[in-house]
Design a protein around this motif. Sequence first.
Motif, mmCIF file in Angstrom:
data_model
loop_
_atom_site.group_PDB
_atom_site.id
_atom_site.type_symbol
_atom_site.label_atom_id
_atom_site.label_comp_id
_atom_site.label_asym_id
_atom_site.label_seq_id
_atom_site.Cartn_x
_atom_site.Cartn_y
_atom_site.Cartn_z
ATOM 1 N N ASP A 60 0.815 -1.218 0.000
ATOM 2 C CA ASP A 60 0.000 0.000 0.000
ATOM 3 C C ASP A 60 0.850 1.270 0.000
ATOM 4 O OD1 ASP A 60 -2.440 -1.154 -0.195
ATOM 5 O OD2 ASP A 60 -2.861 -1.174 1.948
ATOM 6 N N ARG A 61 1.634 1.437 -1.048
ATOM 7 C CA ARG A 61 2.420 2.658 -1.219
ATOM 8 C C ARG A 61 2.135 3.196 -2.615
ATOM 9 N NH1 ARG A 61 8.341 0.785 -0.223
ATOM 10 N NH2 ARG A 61 7.555 -0.917 -1.518
ATOM 11 N N GLY A 81 1.149 4.340 3.047
ATOM 12 C CA GLY A 81 0.382 3.388 3.849
ATOM 13 C C GLY A 81 0.163 3.834 5.273
ATOM 14 N N SER A 99 -2.876 8.103 6.057
ATOM 15 C CA SER A 99 -3.037 7.373 4.801
ATOM 16 C C SER A 99 -4.503 7.080 4.526
ATOM 17 C CB SER A 99 -2.271 6.052 4.869
ATOM 18 O OG SER A 99 -2.581 5.226 3.774
ATOM 19 N N ASN A 102 -5.194 2.640 4.216
ATOM 20 C CA ASN A 102 -5.459 1.657 5.260
ATOM 21 C C ASN A 102 -6.947 1.510 5.561
ATOM 22 O OD1 ASN A 102 -6.018 4.000 6.638
ATOM 23 N ND2 ASN A 102 -4.230 3.911 7.978
#
Length: 329
Positions: A60-61, A81, A99, A102
Amino acid sequence: MISRLLVLGALAVTTTASPVPAEAAPATFESLVKSSQLPYVGELVVNGSTVLKVMHGSGDRRRHEVLSPAGIRGEVIVDNGKTRWHHSPRTGQVDIAPSELNNKRPAASERLLEHNFNLKLLRKEKVAGRSTNVVDVLPRHAGRPSERLWMDEATGLPLRVERRTPEGALISTSEFRSIQVPAKVPADAFDFALPARARVTSSVQMIATGSTLADLKTATPFPVKMPTYLPPGFEVVTVHLFENNGVRSIHWRLSDGLDTLSLFQTDREHHAQRPPGAHSIAIAQGEGFVVGQGPHRMVCWQTPEGAFSLVGDLSEAELTRIAASTTSR
């Protein structure tokens, strides 16, 4: 929009009047969930005019940089993230927030989508030189937007997305004009250092997060009030308690699997100011206002418990009904 689509889960496939050839791989939400974990680099065209260089890494970047139009060229959004930065070189401003990645809950998305939508497989087409399965995501409840996805046949990644109103009018489009998937994305692409002389205009701090209010285990400075009415298919997915410039607020994220509603509550003293162009609406025995045109709307109002804002793509009547239910005892 794209980040929302990439968290979709597995849907039952319905057939069309013109069946897809048997050799076509079935498009499922399972393949979409898997594709959301793929690292890739590409150029994405949004609404035919805004061009973004997008870089998605594992864990999750994400990094999105505006290439055009000239007025916003160079704007960058980096989300690693944990923290999200939005930098505008033209103004020198930087917004820092928790973020947005998430918030994803693929298992909940799968269940909600299976309950609230049908998937119709249409045909094959080429996008960015890659073979795709064209599918419609059709709502089972009246008055909801629909989406058409061009899902990469090899990876399940949506390479083109069209979003339409319940009446069929086009709301938005996004399409990759080039993409490398999977790609080797350098880890430092998701690092962010404040540029010299940059001004931090907003810095949001997450105090607590969970699936329910009980998960927060933190007192709020106002009595919390959830709506007693939610549109069919919507349910609470996440709850956040955050602080911005010393003011604490609750954020409920609600979803039917595809669409999202965001409900915010804070104390009455920090209610939203009515901007130019807003129009008044009656909410139960009180009054609020609506901001936005077309399908994108925000409704703001106050109750004895606090000040509320509700953001979503539903009709004004449906958003108003949700708002009114926070005034019930």
